[in-house]
Write a protein that holds these residues in place. Sequence first.
Motif, short mmCIF file in Angstrom:
data_model
loop_
_atom_site.label_atom_id
_atom_site.label_comp_id
_atom_site.label_asym_id
_atom_site.label_seq_id
_atom_site.Cartn_x
_atom_site.Cartn_y
_atom_site.Cartn_z
N PRO A 61 0.82 -1.23 0.00
CA PRO A 61 0.00 0.00 0.00
C PRO A 61 0.85 1.27 0.00
CG PRO A 61 -0.82 -1.59 1.61
CD PRO A 61 0.49 -2.11 1.12
N ALA A 62 2.06 1.17 0.54
CA ALA A 62 2.95 2.33 0.56
C ALA A 62 3.73 2.48 -0.75
CB ALA A 62 3.94 2.22 1.72
N GLY A 63 3.61 1.47 -1.63
CA GLY A 63 4.29 1.53 -2.91
C GLY A 63 3.32 1.76 -4.05
N TYR A 64 3.09 0.70 -4.84
CA TYR A 64 2.19 0.81 -5.99
C TYR A 64 0.78 0.34 -5.69
CZ TYR A 64 6.21 1.71 -9.05
OH TYR A 64 7.32 2.25 -9.66
N ALA A 65 0.62 -0.37 -4.59
CA ALA A 65 -0.70 -0.85 -4.13
C ALA A 65 -1.39 -1.73 -5.18
CB ALA A 65 -1.59 0.34 -3.74
N LEU A 66 -0.63 -2.56 -5.89
CA LEU A 66 -1.24 -3.46 -6.86
C LEU A 66 -1.87 -4.65 -6.15
CD1 LEU A 66 1.49 -3.68 -9.68
CD2 LEU A 66 -0.38 -2.04 -9.45
N SER A 67 -3.00 -5.10 -6.66
CA SER A 67 -3.58 -6.34 -6.17
C SER A 67 -2.80 -7.52 -6.76
CB SER A 67 -5.05 -6.44 -6.58
OG SER A 67 -5.16 -6.58 -7.99
N ALA A 68 -3.05 -8.71 -6.20
CA ALA A 68 -2.37 -9.89 -6.74
C ALA A 68 -2.73 -10.10 -8.21
CB ALA A 68 -2.73 -11.12 -5.92
N THR A 69 -3.99 -9.81 -8.57
CA THR A 69 -4.42 -9.97 -9.97
C THR A 69 -3.71 -8.97 -10.86
OG1 THR A 69 -6.58 -10.79 -9.27
CG2 THR A 69 -6.40 -9.95 -11.52
N GLN A 70 -3.61 -7.72 -10.42
CA GLN A 70 -2.91 -6.70 -11.21
C GLN A 70 -1.44 -7.06 -11.36
OE1 GLN A 70 -4.08 -3.32 -8.74
NE2 GLN A 70 -5.08 -2.39 -10.53
N TYR A 71 -0.84 -7.55 -10.28
CA TYR A 71 0.57 -7.94 -10.34
C TYR A 71 0.77 -9.06 -11.35
CZ TYR A 71 4.92 -10.23 -8.96
OH TYR A 71 6.17 -10.82 -8.99
N GLY A 72 -0.07 -10.07 -11.32
CA GLY A 72 0.07 -11.17 -12.25
C GLY A 72 -0.15 -10.75 -13.69
N PHE A 73 -1.17 -9.92 -13.92
CA PHE A 73 -1.47 -9.49 -15.29
C PHE A 73 -0.39 -8.59 -15.85
CE2 PHE A 73 -3.52 -6.82 -18.52
CZ PHE A 73 -4.04 -7.81 -19.35
N MET A 74 0.38 -7.98 -14.96
CA MET A 74 1.47 -7.10 -15.40
C MET A 74 2.44 -7.81 -16.33
SD MET A 74 4.04 -5.03 -12.83
CE MET A 74 5.06 -6.48 -12.52
N PHE A 75 2.54 -9.13 -16.22
CA PHE A 75 3.50 -9.89 -17.04
C PHE A 75 2.92 -10.34 -18.38
CE2 PHE A 75 4.83 -10.36 -12.62
CZ PHE A 75 6.16 -9.99 -12.70
N ALA A 76 1.64 -10.07 -18.62
CA ALA A 76 1.04 -10.50 -19.89
C ALA A 76 1.72 -9.89 -21.10
CB ALA A 76 -0.47 -10.17 -19.88
N PRO A 77 1.98 -8.57 -21.14
CA PRO A 77 2.68 -8.02 -22.31
C PRO A 77 4.06 -8.64 -22.51
CG PRO A 77 1.71 -6.26 -20.99
CD PRO A 77 1.60 -7.51 -20.18
N GLN A 78 4.74 -8.95 -21.41
CA GLN A 78 6.07 -9.55 -21.50
C GLN A 78 6.00 -10.89 -22.24
OE1 GLN A 78 8.14 -10.02 -17.75
NE2 GLN A 78 9.20 -11.85 -18.50
#
Length: 410
Positions: free
Chosen positions: A42-59
């Motif tokens: 929450p003190a950083g980017y506050a990504l949910s686990a789903t957002q974190y996982g989807f972040m690698f889709a473009p990669q």
Amino acid sequence: MTDAAGGGPGARRGAPLVFGAGLAQGLVLVCFPAAASVLTSPAGYALSATQYGFMFAPQVVLAIAGAALTPVLARRWSLRGVLGLGLAANLAAMLLMVASLGVAPSALAYVLLLAATGCLGVGFGTCVSSLSQFAAALKAGAENRNVLVLNVMLGLGTALAPVLVALLLPDWWILPLLVSAGLVVLLVATARVRLDPGAPAPAAGAAAPRPRLPRRFWWYVAAVVLYGVCETLFGNWSTLYLSGERQLPTAVASAALAAFWACVTLGRVIVAILPARIPVPAVYVVLPFLIAGASLAVASASTSVAAVLAYAAAGLACSAMLPLSVSFGEREFARWGSTSSGELIAGYQVGYGIAAFGAAPLLAATGLPLGAVYVVGAIAALALAVTALTISRGRALRAAPFLTTGTKES
């Protein structure tokens, strides 16, 4: 200026560039998973686990595209141009990652992260494909050794990234800036140092239609997909699992991730120097069972020591599975040339994608804790054992049971 092949001055200049680029690629690749605690805090980017996982889709998507387009771009620009593209894409990934920190937490920060992982995908797909060819061509007669050194440098970078992030916290952004500076140096060197990609394939062979890949080849594809799932559960979800669910210090999570990647590299070196009397296909069959055991050990790890040891064991178990799959595939399907290895690397990326952005929706749908994904990983490893056993029974491997890369022929 002489070519980089054959051990002349060009080789002496080209080797630091090739191996340095391998180290940089490893660092870039693991920068994002290594910063998972910051990305989801929450003190950083506050990504949910789903957002974190989807972040690698473009990669995943762009890594497959980059690897597939490498031969096309090499014919149009040269292989050195492809390497330059990959290094520039990696540089863009690091700069976008740093830029996202200035607007975090926000939707714009997440967009910048998606763009960064997309650039990483392009960089990974093009750099790894081109570097492997350049490493093999550095010196005649030392092709296998140089490819092994390249893989060791890649592994060293993946092991260093989580350690450096942990040491630099809370100023973790210094790492992508340092890597960016290194990538600029490598880009300049790529423009100045002559690199020899090796002899091109004969024109007649290139024009000849390739036969269709047989059904047995898809056992290899299944193996690399399943392996990609197992490896990515360890590599991408370790920090969230240990620091979030197990409530272990972030430094311990970083140490566990570093131990995993370090042991992946160590295990590959060990398998590459196995004595000739040890049949490598037998090692190939045993590794999935070790991956399954390591997955269960990770799922039950509740202390700092247990976590680091479990991830180290997972690294050793995973180490040679992908290189052996590709090596066996190239041996058995030699007449298909680079088509077989390209398909297998693409299959690995599919497995990476399934685990990278499929774990969070699975947990959300089932209500299971994050540790449960490692039980799923153990099941995938057992399925991998079935595919490995089927592959090892092939006539081509029974007839020549020792690798030409790193082990002596019997």
